[in-house]
Write an enzyme that holds these catalytic residues in place. Structure first.
Site, PDB file in Angstrom:
ATOM      1  CG  ASP A 166      70.942  11.305  77.730  1.00 21.34           C
ATOM      2  OD1 ASP A 166      70.051  11.370  76.536  1.00 21.34           O
ATOM      3  OD2 ASP A 166      70.884  12.249  78.553  1.00 21.34           O
TER       4      ASP A 166
ATOM      5  CB  CYS B 148      71.315  14.552  75.554  1.00 18.29           C
ATOM      6  SG  CYS B 148      71.507  16.043  75.221  1.00 18.29           S
TER       7      CYS B 148
ATOM      8  CB  THR C 152      68.385  20.057  75.322  1.00 17.28           C
ATOM      9  OG1 THR C 152      69.726  19.730  75.920  1.00 17.28           O
ATOM     10  CG2 THR C 152      67.332  20.297  76.286  1.00 17.28           C
TER      11      THR C 152
ATOM     12  CG  HIS D 264      80.716  28.528  56.524  1.00 20.48           C
ATOM     13  ND1 HIS D 264      80.238  29.812  56.416  1.00 20.48           N
ATOM     14  CD2 HIS D 264      80.535  28.289  55.347  1.00 20.48           C
ATOM     15  CE1 HIS D 264      79.891  30.312  55.550  1.00 20.48           C
ATOM     16  NE2 HIS D 264      80.038  29.331  54.607  1.00 20.48           N
TER      17      HIS D 264
ATOM     18  CG  HIS E  35      84.883  28.704  55.499  1.00 21.51           C
ATOM     19  ND1 HIS E  35      84.301  29.696  56.201  1.00 21.51           N
ATOM     20  CD2 HIS E  35      84.434  28.761  54.194  1.00 21.51           C
ATOM     21  CE1 HIS E  35      83.501  30.334  55.123  1.00 21.51           C
ATOM     22  NE2 HIS E  35      83.297  29.864  54.160  1.00 21.51           N
TER      23      HIS E  35
HETATM   24  C1  RB5 Z   1      68.371  14.159  80.912  1.00 24.41           C
HETATM   25  O1  RB5 Z   1      67.346  14.530  81.478  1.00 24.41           O
HETATM   26  C2  RB5 Z   1      68.904  15.676  80.267  1.00 24.41           C
HETATM   27  O2  RB5 Z   1      69.273  16.370  81.115  1.00 24.41           O
HETATM   28  C3  RB5 Z   1      69.713  15.370  79.152  1.00 24.41           C
HETATM   29  O3  RB5 Z   1      69.249  14.426  78.283  1.00 24.41           O
HETATM   30  C4  RB5 Z   1      70.072  16.517  78.349  1.00 24.41           C
HETATM   31  O4  RB5 Z   1      69.210  17.332  77.705  1.00 24.41           O
HETATM   32  C5  RB5 Z   1      71.170  17.504  78.823  1.00 24.41           C
HETATM   33  O5  RB5 Z   1      71.540  18.369  78.086  1.00 24.41           O
END
Ligand code: RB5
Length: 145
Positions: free
Chosen positions: A8, A65, A67, A98, A133
């Site tokens: 994203d 993304c 996180t 694994h 595994h």
């Molecule tokens: C976008 O702001 C953010 O929420 C997305 O990139 C991600 O971190 C969601 O898990």
């Protein structure tokens, strides 16, 4: 190896860095977007990458993304997908050896680009260990039935 990659807006810059890494490693890939830092919703991009891996069109996927959490949760909804969120090299290695992880997820807002490159390189070059595994990965697949 043919890799599907997507992100994203929160992961766009790191996606470009990992594409550069794969070019250096002579690994073929297709970019499923997004193609700028303009805000987009990650579940659809995550689904598109995950489906392309689940249907065998691509051998592995990388999704990024902010996180790495949202794209991981979304990808793991697709049958046959074992998406692993890794921000260290040891986890990347173990997720392949694994868990036979077929998708790597990372968060651009969590990890520096140098470490992310090392994580992705380890993940892309590590094979599944099989053996005991394999039995456990089959048991994970049973949970989807
Ligand atoms: C976008 O702001 C953010 O929420 C997305 O990139 C991600 O971190 C969601 O898990």
């Amino acid at each position: 190896m043919l890799v599907a990659i997507g992100s994203d807006h929160g992961g766009f810059r790191l996606k470009e860095e990992i594409k550069q890494l794969m070019t250096e490693m002579n690994i073929e890939f297709r970019d499923f977007g997004t193609y700028s830092t303009e805000s987009v919703d990650y579940p659809e991009i995550s689904r598109n990458v995950a489906q392309s891996v689940a249907n065998g069109e691509f051998s592995r996927g990388i999704i990024i993304c902010g996180t790495g959490i949202g794209v991981s949760i979304a990808a793991n909804k697709i049958k046959g997908i074992r998406a692993a969120l890794c921000h260290d090299v040891f986890s990347a290695q173990m997720s392949r050896e694994h868990n036979d992880a077929n998708i790597l997820t990372m968060g651009e807002r969590v990890i520096g680009f140098g470490l992310a490159r090392a994580v992705a390189e380890k993940w892309l070059t590590t094979e599944f260990a099989g053996g005991r595994h394999a039995r456990r990965v089959c048991q994970i697949a049973d949970l989807e039935a």
